[in-house]
Design an enzyme around this catalytic site. Structure first.
Site, PDB file in Angstrom:
ATOM      1  N   ILE A  17       4.088 -10.214   6.832  1.00  0.00           N
ATOM      2  CA  ILE A  17       3.130  -9.192   6.382  1.00  0.00           C
ATOM      3  C   ILE A  17       1.937  -9.880   5.712  1.00  0.00           C
ATOM      4  O   ILE A  17       0.778  -9.520   5.948  1.00  0.00           O
ATOM      5  CB  ILE A  17       3.784  -8.174   5.421  1.00  0.00           C
ATOM      6  CG1 ILE A  17       4.860  -7.387   6.173  1.00  0.00           C
ATOM      7  CG2 ILE A  17       2.751  -7.230   4.828  1.00  0.00           C
ATOM      8  CD1 ILE A  17       5.668  -6.418   5.324  1.00  0.00           C
ATOM      9  N   GLY A  18       2.248 -10.890   4.901  1.00  0.00           N
ATOM     10  CA  GLY A  18       1.162 -11.636   4.247  1.00  0.00           C
ATOM     11  C   GLY A  18       0.136 -12.138   5.254  1.00  0.00           C
ATOM     12  O   GLY A  18      -1.076 -12.015   5.048  1.00  0.00           O
ATOM     13  N   ASN A 106      17.033  -8.414  -3.763  1.00  0.00           N
ATOM     14  CA  ASN A 106      15.613  -8.359  -4.110  1.00  0.00           C
ATOM     15  C   ASN A 106      15.328  -7.901  -5.525  1.00  0.00           C
ATOM     16  O   ASN A 106      14.251  -8.159  -6.058  1.00  0.00           O
ATOM     17  CB  ASN A 106      14.871  -7.453  -3.125  1.00  0.00           C
ATOM     18  CG  ASN A 106      14.703  -8.156  -1.794  1.00  0.00           C
ATOM     19  OD1 ASN A 106      14.518  -9.372  -1.776  1.00  0.00           O
ATOM     20  ND2 ASN A 106      14.781  -7.433  -0.712  1.00  0.00           N
ATOM     21  N   ASP A 160       5.204   5.122   6.853  1.00  0.00           N
ATOM     22  CA  ASP A 160       5.954   6.277   7.353  1.00  0.00           C
ATOM     23  C   ASP A 160       4.986   7.424   7.659  1.00  0.00           C
ATOM     24  O   ASP A 160       5.123   8.120   8.667  1.00  0.00           O
ATOM     25  CB  ASP A 160       6.989   6.715   6.312  1.00  0.00           C
ATOM     26  CG  ASP A 160       7.794   5.533   5.808  1.00  0.00           C
ATOM     27  OD1 ASP A 160       8.563   4.968   6.591  1.00  0.00           O
ATOM     28  OD2 ASP A 160       7.621   5.134   4.634  1.00  0.00           O
ATOM     29  N   HIS A 188      11.581   5.433   0.857  1.00  0.00           N
ATOM     30  CA  HIS A 188      11.204   4.703   2.078  1.00  0.00           C
ATOM     31  C   HIS A 188      12.495   4.158   2.686  1.00  0.00           C
ATOM     32  O   HIS A 188      12.850   2.990   2.520  1.00  0.00           O
ATOM     33  CB  HIS A 188      10.223   3.572   1.758  1.00  0.00           C
ATOM     34  CG  HIS A 188       9.988   2.689   2.964  1.00  0.00           C
ATOM     35  ND1 HIS A 188       9.356   3.133   4.085  1.00  0.00           N
ATOM     36  CD2 HIS A 188      10.339   1.409   3.213  1.00  0.00           C
ATOM     37  CE1 HIS A 188       9.322   2.160   4.985  1.00  0.00           C
ATOM     38  NE2 HIS A 188       9.914   1.103   4.479  1.00  0.00           N
TER      39      HIS A 188
HETATM   40  N1  LIG Z   1       7.430  -0.403   2.567  1.00  0.00           N
HETATM   41  C1  LIG Z   1       7.298  -0.601   3.856  1.00  0.00           C
HETATM   42  O1  LIG Z   1       6.847   0.290   4.580  1.00  0.00           O
HETATM   43  C2  LIG Z   1       7.685  -1.894   4.515  1.00  0.00           C
HETATM   44  C3  LIG Z   1       8.300  -2.893   3.803  1.00  0.00           C
HETATM   45  N2  LIG Z   1       8.659  -4.073   4.399  1.00  0.00           N
HETATM   46  C4  LIG Z   1       9.270  -5.091   3.558  1.00  0.00           C
HETATM   47  O2  LIG Z   1       8.277  -6.038   3.164  1.00  0.00           O
HETATM   48  C5  LIG Z   1       8.926  -7.250   2.769  1.00  0.00           C
HETATM   49  C6  LIG Z   1       8.246  -8.463   3.381  1.00  0.00           C
HETATM   50  O3  LIG Z   1       8.386  -8.444   4.773  1.00  0.00           O
HETATM   51  P1  LIG Z   1       7.929  -9.686   5.674  1.00  0.00           P
HETATM   52  O4  LIG Z   1       6.578 -10.171   5.292  1.00  0.00           O
HETATM   53  O5  LIG Z   1       8.198  -9.291   7.056  1.00  0.00           O
HETATM   54  O6  LIG Z   1       9.017 -10.779   5.248  1.00  0.00           O
HETATM   55  P2  LIG Z   1       8.953 -12.376   5.436  1.00  0.00           P
HETATM   56  O7  LIG Z   1      10.332 -12.890   5.277  1.00  0.00           O
HETATM   57  O8  LIG Z   1       8.184 -12.734   6.647  1.00  0.00           O
HETATM   58  O9  LIG Z   1       8.103 -12.798   4.175  1.00  0.00           O
HETATM   59  C7  LIG Z   1       8.572 -12.632   2.887  1.00  0.00           C
HETATM   60  C8  LIG Z   1       7.949 -13.734   2.066  1.00  0.00           C
HETATM   61  O10 LIG Z   1       8.259 -13.476   0.715  1.00  0.00           O
HETATM   62  C9  LIG Z   1       8.478 -14.730   0.100  1.00  0.00           C
HETATM   63  N3  LIG Z   1       9.208 -14.529  -1.137  1.00  0.00           N
HETATM   64  C10 LIG Z   1      10.536 -14.379  -1.317  1.00  0.00           C
HETATM   65  N4  LIG Z   1      10.808 -14.284  -2.623  1.00  0.00           N
HETATM   66  C11 LIG Z   1       9.645 -14.363  -3.277  1.00  0.00           C
HETATM   67  C12 LIG Z   1       9.279 -14.345  -4.649  1.00  0.00           C
HETATM   68  N5  LIG Z   1      10.195 -14.234  -5.613  1.00  0.00           N
HETATM   69  N6  LIG Z   1       7.977 -14.469  -4.970  1.00  0.00           N
HETATM   70  C13 LIG Z   1       7.053 -14.600  -4.013  1.00  0.00           C
HETATM   71  N7  LIG Z   1       7.330 -14.648  -2.698  1.00  0.00           N
HETATM   72  C14 LIG Z   1       8.613 -14.524  -2.343  1.00  0.00           C
HETATM   73  C15 LIG Z   1       9.216 -15.550   1.154  1.00  0.00           C
HETATM   74  O11 LIG Z   1       9.118 -16.937   0.907  1.00  0.00           O
HETATM   75  C16 LIG Z   1       8.473 -15.128   2.423  1.00  0.00           C
HETATM   76  O12 LIG Z   1       7.384 -15.989   2.703  1.00  0.00           O
HETATM   77  C17 LIG Z   1      10.385  -7.070   3.178  1.00  0.00           C
HETATM   78  O13 LIG Z   1      11.109  -6.649   2.041  1.00  0.00           O
HETATM   79  C18 LIG Z   1      10.332  -5.940   4.178  1.00  0.00           C
HETATM   80  O14 LIG Z   1      11.555  -5.276   4.288  1.00  0.00           O
HETATM   81  C19 LIG Z   1       8.387  -4.300   5.702  1.00  0.00           C
HETATM   82  C20 LIG Z   1       7.777  -3.340   6.465  1.00  0.00           C
HETATM   83  C21 LIG Z   1       7.404  -2.057   5.938  1.00  0.00           C
HETATM   84  O1  LIG Z   2      12.776  -1.206   8.199  1.00  0.00           O
HETATM   85  C1  LIG Z   2      12.528  -2.266   7.596  1.00  0.00           C
HETATM   86  O2  LIG Z   2      13.356  -3.012   7.096  1.00  0.00           O
HETATM   87  C2  LIG Z   2      11.085  -2.608   7.421  1.00  0.00           C
HETATM   88  C3  LIG Z   2      10.443  -1.380   6.941  1.00  0.00           C
HETATM   89  O3  LIG Z   2      10.557  -1.021   5.794  1.00  0.00           O
HETATM   90  C4  LIG Z   2       9.824  -0.515   7.918  1.00  0.00           C
HETATM   91  O4  LIG Z   2       9.456  -0.965   9.006  1.00  0.00           O
HETATM   92  O5  LIG Z   2       9.664   0.663   7.584  1.00  0.00           O
END
Ligand SMILES: NC(=O)C1=CN([C@@H]2O[C@H](COP(=O)(O)OP(=O)(O)OC[C@H]3O[C@@H](n4cnc5c(N)ncnc54)[C@H](O)[C@@H]3O)[C@@H](O)[C@H]2O)C=CC1
Ligand SMILES: O=C([O-])CC(=O)C(=O)O
Length: 328
Positions: A17-18, A106, A160, A188
């Site tokens: 995401i970053g 988390n 969503d 969520h």
């Molecule tokens: N609210 C929403 O609608 C959505 C939420 N998400 C969530 O977003 C989060 C990130 O997803 P991605 O980027 O795909 O994951 P990713 O695994 O690609 O990246 C997560 C990053 O967070 C870093 N990280 C872990 N612990 C950390 C800390 N204490 N401080 C700083 N950085 C830290 C990791 O090193 C990694 O680079 C996940 O929890 C995912 O489930 C994803 C999609 C939608």
């Molecule tokens: O489903 C997941 O784990 C990632 C997320 O939050 C989404 O895509 O809504």
């Protein structure tokens, strides 16, 4: 007068995401085309090098609005003076996991980050939690930032909301912009409730323009389980669409929602619609004068009530679980 840069902190900056988010922030899409930004990237030590690589690419874009990038593995430094904090860094869900499984993994991340925001963030700080389970992670961070107004902590349900707009527009063959007043209620998670009874298409109730079976058996589960469907298809969780939703959430928070419409965001409940005070739950919200406010006075029928209550119940259970873990 030239505007001072706004400090934007992104945690998990080296994640997927970053990578989708940072370039859009630096190009002006988060705050507006006239607002310079300074980026603070927070990562765990093992991922700092990857974040440095992303920062090199950001440099290579020569974005006129980007006034600096700091990279750190120290939350105190990352949040010192921050105006907008995007808490993305967390462990993403993989195949077969429910979001609840992530609570313990988390939860520990968001306590120190809440403390660091409390200690050093700017007075006008706005926090958006993206990392899952987003609502409860936001609750944990907020609980550890007693000096920051609780309303500044939000969690993301805009993805969503956008998913629901897209599904309904395809069903009715209308533009997404023809749909107004759609709401995501609750968590969520798969229990979230996308509400078409208060939504309008062409000025008429959206729920009355679709078959009730479609609403119940297709629309609601498709929106609620879209995250899992993306993981199944892509082998990784939503990234660009999540980044896009984060941009929408903060842009509207800062710049206001359009007249005659609202959006969805998880904000601290003031008891509205029977959601216990203090829970961070998704509501219909408008943004006015830089503040998200819960839209009041909507009629909630029995069908909706049941579903809102079920999702809120899940949030209560998550809150109780993190209490048990000593995280709040
Ligand atoms: N609210 C929403 O609608 C959505 C939420 N998400 C969530 O977003 C989060 C990130 O997803 P991605 O980027 O795909 O994951 P990713 O695994 O690609 O990246 C997560 C990053 O967070 C870093 N990280 C872990 N612990 C950390 C800390 N204490 N401080 C700083 N950085 C830290 C990791 O090193 C990694 O680079 C996940 O929890 C995912 O489930 C994803 C999609 C939608
Ligand atoms: O489903 C997941 O784990 C990632 C997320 O939050 C989404 O895509 O809504």
């Amino acid at each position: 007068m030239t505007q001072a840069p706004v400090n934007v902190t992104v945690t998990g900056a080296a994640g997927q995401i970053g990578y989708a988010l940072l370039f859009r922030i630096a190009s002006g899409q988060l705050l507006g085309a006239d607002t310079p930004v300074k980026l603070r990237l927070l990562e765990i030590p093992q991922a700092v090098k990857a974040a440095e690589g992303t920062a090199m690419e950001l440099d290579d874009c020569a974005f006129p609005l980007l006034k600096g990038i700091d990279i750190t593995d120290d939350a105190k430094k990352a949040f010192d003076g921050t105006n907008v904090a995007l808490l993305v860094g967390a462990r993403p869900r993989t195949k077969g996991m429910e979001r609840g499984d992530l609570l313990a993994a988390n939860g520990g991340i968001f306590k120190p980050q809440g403390e660091a925001i409390n200690a050093g963030a700017a007075d006008d700080v706005r926090v958006l939690v993206v990392g899952n389970p987003a609502n409860t992670n936001a609750l944990i961070a907020q609980a550890h930032a007693p000096d920051v107004p609780a309303e500044r902590f939000t969690a993301m349900t805009r993805l969503d909301h956008n998913r629901a707009l897209s599904q309904l527009s395809a069903k009715l063959g209308v533009a997404v912009t023809d749909i107004k007043k759609l709401t995501i209620w609750g968590n969520h998670s798969a229990t979230q409730y996308p509400d078409l009874f208060n939504a309008e298409v062409g000025g008429k109730v959206a729920a009355e323009q679709v078959e009730q079976e479609w609403l119940k058996d297709t629309f609601i589960p498709t929106v609620a389980k879209r995250g899992a469907a993306i993981i199944e298809a892509r082998g990784a969780s939503s990234a660009a669409s999540a980044a896009n939703a984060a941009i929408d959430h903060v842009y509207d928070w800062v710049n206001g929602t359009p007249e005659g419409d609202w959006t969805s965001a998880a904000v601290v409940s003031d008891g509205s619609y029977g959601v216990p005070e203090g829970l961070i739950s998704s509501f219909p919200v408008v943004s006015r004068n830089g503040r998200y406010e819960i839209v009041q006075g909507l009629e909630i029928g029995e069908f909706s009530r049941e579903r809102i209550d079920a999702s809120v119940q899940e949030l209560i259970e998550e809150r109780d679980a993190v209490k048990q873990l000593g995280l709040i």
